[in-house]
Design a protein around this motif. Structure first.
Motif, PDB file in Angstrom:
ATOM      1  N   GLU A  11       0.833  -1.207   0.000  1.00  0.00           N
ATOM      2  CA  GLU A  11       0.000   0.000   0.000  1.00  0.00           C
ATOM      3  C   GLU A  11       0.865   1.254   0.000  1.00  0.00           C
ATOM      4  O   GLU A  11       0.562   2.231  -0.675  1.00  0.00           O
ATOM      5  CB  GLU A  11      -0.941   0.007   1.214  1.00  0.00           C
ATOM      6  CG  GLU A  11      -2.050  -1.003   1.141  1.00  0.00           C
ATOM      7  CD  GLU A  11      -1.648  -2.369   1.697  1.00  0.00           C
ATOM      8  OE1 GLU A  11      -0.441  -2.613   1.935  1.00  0.00           O
ATOM      9  OE2 GLU A  11      -2.553  -3.201   1.872  1.00  0.00           O
ATOM     10  N   PHE A  12       1.961   1.207   0.757  1.00  0.00           N
ATOM     11  CA  PHE A  12       2.867   2.351   0.799  1.00  0.00           C
ATOM     12  C   PHE A  12       3.511   2.579  -0.568  1.00  0.00           C
ATOM     13  O   PHE A  12       3.687   3.719  -0.987  1.00  0.00           O
ATOM     14  CB  PHE A  12       3.937   2.158   1.881  1.00  0.00           C
ATOM     15  CG  PHE A  12       4.898   3.300   1.963  1.00  0.00           C
ATOM     16  CD1 PHE A  12       4.485   4.552   2.401  1.00  0.00           C
ATOM     17  CD2 PHE A  12       6.215   3.147   1.575  1.00  0.00           C
ATOM     18  CE1 PHE A  12       5.360   5.620   2.465  1.00  0.00           C
ATOM     19  CE2 PHE A  12       7.102   4.204   1.631  1.00  0.00           C
ATOM     20  CZ  PHE A  12       6.675   5.440   2.079  1.00  0.00           C
ATOM     21  N   ALA A  13       3.864   1.500  -1.278  1.00  0.00           N
ATOM     22  CA  ALA A  13       4.471   1.625  -2.607  1.00  0.00           C
ATOM     23  C   ALA A  13       3.509   2.322  -3.575  1.00  0.00           C
ATOM     24  O   ALA A  13       3.912   3.196  -4.343  1.00  0.00           O
ATOM     25  CB  ALA A  13       4.867   0.253  -3.144  1.00  0.00           C
ATOM     26  N   VAL A  14       2.230   1.943  -3.505  1.00  0.00           N
ATOM     27  CA  VAL A  14       1.227   2.567  -4.372  1.00  0.00           C
ATOM     28  C   VAL A  14       1.055   4.036  -4.002  1.00  0.00           C
ATOM     29  O   VAL A  14       1.079   4.917  -4.870  1.00  0.00           O
ATOM     30  CB  VAL A  14      -0.120   1.813  -4.275  1.00  0.00           C
ATOM     31  CG1 VAL A  14      -1.234   2.587  -4.954  1.00  0.00           C
ATOM     32  CG2 VAL A  14       0.015   0.415  -4.878  1.00  0.00           C
ATOM     33  N   SER A  97       1.227   0.626 -10.468  1.00  0.00           N
ATOM     34  CA  SER A  97       0.585   0.924  -9.188  1.00  0.00           C
ATOM     35  C   SER A  97      -0.932   0.798  -9.282  1.00  0.00           C
ATOM     36  O   SER A  97      -1.575   0.336  -8.339  1.00  0.00           O
ATOM     37  CB  SER A  97       0.969   2.319  -8.692  1.00  0.00           C
ATOM     38  OG  SER A  97       0.332   3.333  -9.450  1.00  0.00           O
ATOM     39  N   LEU A  98      -1.486   1.187 -10.410  1.00  0.00           N
ATOM     40  CA  LEU A  98      -2.943   1.046 -10.587  1.00  0.00           C
ATOM     41  C   LEU A  98      -3.334  -0.429 -10.605  1.00  0.00           C
ATOM     42  O   LEU A  98      -4.324  -0.835  -9.981  1.00  0.00           O
ATOM     43  CB  LEU A  98      -3.386   1.745 -11.868  1.00  0.00           C
ATOM     44  CG  LEU A  98      -3.192   3.259 -11.894  1.00  0.00           C
ATOM     45  CD1 LEU A  98      -3.474   3.812 -13.282  1.00  0.00           C
ATOM     46  CD2 LEU A  98      -4.059   3.934 -10.855  1.00  0.00           C
ATOM     47  N   TYR A  99      -2.559  -1.245 -11.309  1.00  0.00           N
ATOM     48  CA  TYR A  99      -2.829  -2.672 -11.372  1.00  0.00           C
ATOM     49  C   TYR A  99      -2.567  -3.325 -10.016  1.00  0.00           C
ATOM     50  O   TYR A  99      -3.340  -4.180  -9.565  1.00  0.00           O
ATOM     51  CB  TYR A  99      -1.978  -3.318 -12.467  1.00  0.00           C
ATOM     52  CG  TYR A  99      -2.288  -4.769 -12.718  1.00  0.00           C
ATOM     53  CD1 TYR A  99      -3.582  -5.174 -13.024  1.00  0.00           C
ATOM     54  CD2 TYR A  99      -1.293  -5.724 -12.655  1.00  0.00           C
ATOM     55  CE1 TYR A  99      -3.880  -6.502 -13.258  1.00  0.00           C
ATOM     56  CE2 TYR A  99      -1.577  -7.061 -12.889  1.00  0.00           C
ATOM     57  CZ  TYR A  99      -2.871  -7.442 -13.183  1.00  0.00           C
ATOM     58  OH  TYR A  99      -3.148  -8.761 -13.413  1.00  0.00           O
ATOM     59  N   TYR A 100      -1.499  -2.936  -9.349  1.00  0.00           N
ATOM     60  CA  TYR A 100      -1.149  -3.479  -8.039  1.00  0.00           C
ATOM     61  C   TYR A 100      -2.208  -3.125  -7.006  1.00  0.00           C
ATOM     62  O   TYR A 100      -2.539  -3.930  -6.139  1.00  0.00           O
ATOM     63  CB  TYR A 100       0.225  -2.936  -7.635  1.00  0.00           C
ATOM     64  CG  TYR A 100       0.864  -3.615  -6.449  1.00  0.00           C
ATOM     65  CD1 TYR A 100       1.016  -4.997  -6.402  1.00  0.00           C
ATOM     66  CD2 TYR A 100       1.366  -2.872  -5.396  1.00  0.00           C
ATOM     67  CE1 TYR A 100       1.634  -5.611  -5.324  1.00  0.00           C
ATOM     68  CE2 TYR A 100       1.987  -3.476  -4.312  1.00  0.00           C
ATOM     69  CZ  TYR A 100       2.109  -4.848  -4.287  1.00  0.00           C
ATOM     70  OH  TYR A 100       2.724  -5.453  -3.229  1.00  0.00           O
ATOM     71  N   TYR A 101      -2.756  -1.938  -7.105  1.00  0.00           N
ATOM     72  CA  TYR A 101      -3.825  -1.513  -6.196  1.00  0.00           C
ATOM     73  C   TYR A 101      -5.055  -2.400  -6.366  1.00  0.00           C
ATOM     74  O   TYR A 101      -5.702  -2.764  -5.394  1.00  0.00           O
ATOM     75  CB  TYR A 101      -4.182  -0.050  -6.468  1.00  0.00           C
ATOM     76  CG  TYR A 101      -5.286   0.496  -5.608  1.00  0.00           C
ATOM     77  CD1 TYR A 101      -5.040   0.830  -4.284  1.00  0.00           C
ATOM     78  CD2 TYR A 101      -6.563   0.688  -6.112  1.00  0.00           C
ATOM     79  CE1 TYR A 101      -6.043   1.335  -3.477  1.00  0.00           C
ATOM     80  CE2 TYR A 101      -7.577   1.188  -5.323  1.00  0.00           C
ATOM     81  CZ  TYR A 101      -7.316   1.511  -3.988  1.00  0.00           C
ATOM     82  OH  TYR A 101      -8.311   2.008  -3.202  1.00  0.00           O
ATOM     83  N   ALA A 102      -5.369  -2.761  -7.612  1.00  0.00           N
ATOM     84  CA  ALA A 102      -6.557  -3.562  -7.899  1.00  0.00           C
ATOM     85  C   ALA A 102      -6.326  -5.059  -7.655  1.00  0.00           C
ATOM     86  O   ALA A 102      -7.263  -5.762  -7.277  1.00  0.00           O
ATOM     87  CB  ALA A 102      -6.995  -3.344  -9.344  1.00  0.00           C
ATOM     88  N   ALA A 103      -5.113  -5.549  -7.886  1.00  0.00           N
ATOM     89  CA  ALA A 103      -4.859  -6.993  -7.814  1.00  0.00           C
ATOM     90  C   ALA A 103      -3.483  -7.268  -7.217  1.00  0.00           C
ATOM     91  O   ALA A 103      -2.600  -7.801  -7.882  1.00  0.00           O
ATOM     92  CB  ALA A 103      -4.982  -7.595  -9.203  1.00  0.00           C
ATOM     93  N   GLU A 104      -3.319  -6.936  -5.948  1.00  0.00           N
ATOM     94  CA  GLU A 104      -2.017  -7.064  -5.290  1.00  0.00           C
ATOM     95  C   GLU A 104      -1.493  -8.498  -5.339  1.00  0.00           C
ATOM     96  O   GLU A 104      -0.329  -8.730  -5.685  1.00  0.00           O
ATOM     97  CB  GLU A 104      -2.123  -6.594  -3.836  1.00  0.00           C
ATOM     98  CG  GLU A 104      -0.828  -6.643  -3.082  1.00  0.00           C
ATOM     99  CD  GLU A 104      -0.949  -6.058  -1.679  1.00  0.00           C
ATOM    100  OE1 GLU A 104       0.036  -6.193  -0.936  1.00  0.00           O
ATOM    101  OE2 GLU A 104      -1.995  -5.500  -1.331  1.00  0.00           O
ATOM    102  N   ASP A 114      10.249  -8.779  -5.901  1.00  0.00           N
ATOM    103  CA  ASP A 114       9.350  -8.105  -4.963  1.00  0.00           C
ATOM    104  C   ASP A 114       8.869  -6.789  -5.584  1.00  0.00           C
ATOM    105  O   ASP A 114       9.686  -5.933  -5.922  1.00  0.00           O
ATOM    106  CB  ASP A 114      10.102  -7.839  -3.654  1.00  0.00           C
ATOM    107  CG  ASP A 114       9.244  -7.142  -2.611  1.00  0.00           C
ATOM    108  OD1 ASP A 114       8.013  -7.112  -2.764  1.00  0.00           O
ATOM    109  OD2 ASP A 114       9.820  -6.623  -1.647  1.00  0.00           O
ATOM    110  N   PRO A 115       7.552  -6.623  -5.754  1.00  0.00           N
ATOM    111  CA  PRO A 115       7.058  -5.389  -6.368  1.00  0.00           C
ATOM    112  C   PRO A 115       7.406  -4.126  -5.581  1.00  0.00           C
ATOM    113  O   PRO A 115       7.613  -3.067  -6.175  1.00  0.00           O
ATOM    114  CB  PRO A 115       5.545  -5.579  -6.449  1.00  0.00           C
ATOM    115  CG  PRO A 115       5.232  -6.848  -5.796  1.00  0.00           C
ATOM    116  CD  PRO A 115       6.489  -7.552  -5.438  1.00  0.00           C
ATOM    117  N   VAL A 116       7.498  -4.234  -4.274  1.00  0.00           N
ATOM    118  CA  VAL A 116       7.837  -3.062  -3.458  1.00  0.00           C
ATOM    119  C   VAL A 116       9.245  -2.581  -3.798  1.00  0.00           C
ATOM    120  O   VAL A 116       9.488  -1.392  -3.958  1.00  0.00           O
ATOM    121  CB  VAL A 116       7.687  -3.386  -1.960  1.00  0.00           C
ATOM    122  CG1 VAL A 116       8.218  -2.251  -1.097  1.00  0.00           C
ATOM    123  CG2 VAL A 116       6.229  -3.675  -1.631  1.00  0.00           C
TER     124      VAL A 116
END
Length: 166
Positions: A11-14, A97-104, A114-116
């Protein structure tokens, strides 16, 4: 001491990515013969406010890719090019970040890293590019230039790269 808990790192990364996109990467202020100019440079565009005069051909709003052609000196044109490179470099973490927010969970399963940490590296690249552009503005532009967003991007990059992801 960890600045971000492991369970909130995604969440912090986004959030960090979005804040880097919203912050001006540099702010400039100068005054010449009673004319004050304030320039705010965001990744996709530049606002320039002129107080005390109306200049012919002045364009208070320019997209990032238009800034290079509008600059008269070589160092400032290079700074504009670095700003465009930072924008292009930012588009990938923004989309991710938009995709990660929707489908972490899906992103974490698909990426080989690691995405972060990936967000940290990409925001670090944006920070370095905008800091270099700010350095050119500092040395070639009259007045004061403060690399606000460039430093914010570098701080977020550091925090994302050093978060404990146990």
């Amino acid at each position: 001491m960890a600045w971000v808990k492991s369970e909130y790192a995604g969440e912090f990364a986004v959030l960090a990515t979005w804040l880097v996109g919203l912050a001006p990467w540099s702010v400039s202020l100068f005054e010449i013969e009673g004319v004050t100019v304030v320039g705010l440079r965001f990744l996709p565009f530049r606002f320039q406010f002129i107080f005390g005069a109306t200049l012919p051909g002045e364009r208070p709003f320019l997209w990032a890719w238009q800034v290079t052609a509008f600059q008269e000196s070589e160092p400032l044109a290079l700074a504009g090019t670095l700003g465009v490179a930072a924008l292009v470099g930012f588009l990938f973490p923004l989309g991710l970040s938009l995709y990660y927010y929707a489908a972490e969970d899906r992103v974490e399963a698909v990426l080989p890293m690691d995405p972060v940490r990936l967000f940290g590296g990409l925001l670090g690249l944006v920070g370095v590019l905008t800091l270099a552009a700010s350095g050119l503005f500092i040395t070639s532009f009259p007045g004061i230039t403060v690399p606000i967003g460039a430093l914010v991007a570098l701080v977020f990059a550091y925090l994302l790269l050093t978060v404990d992801r146990a």
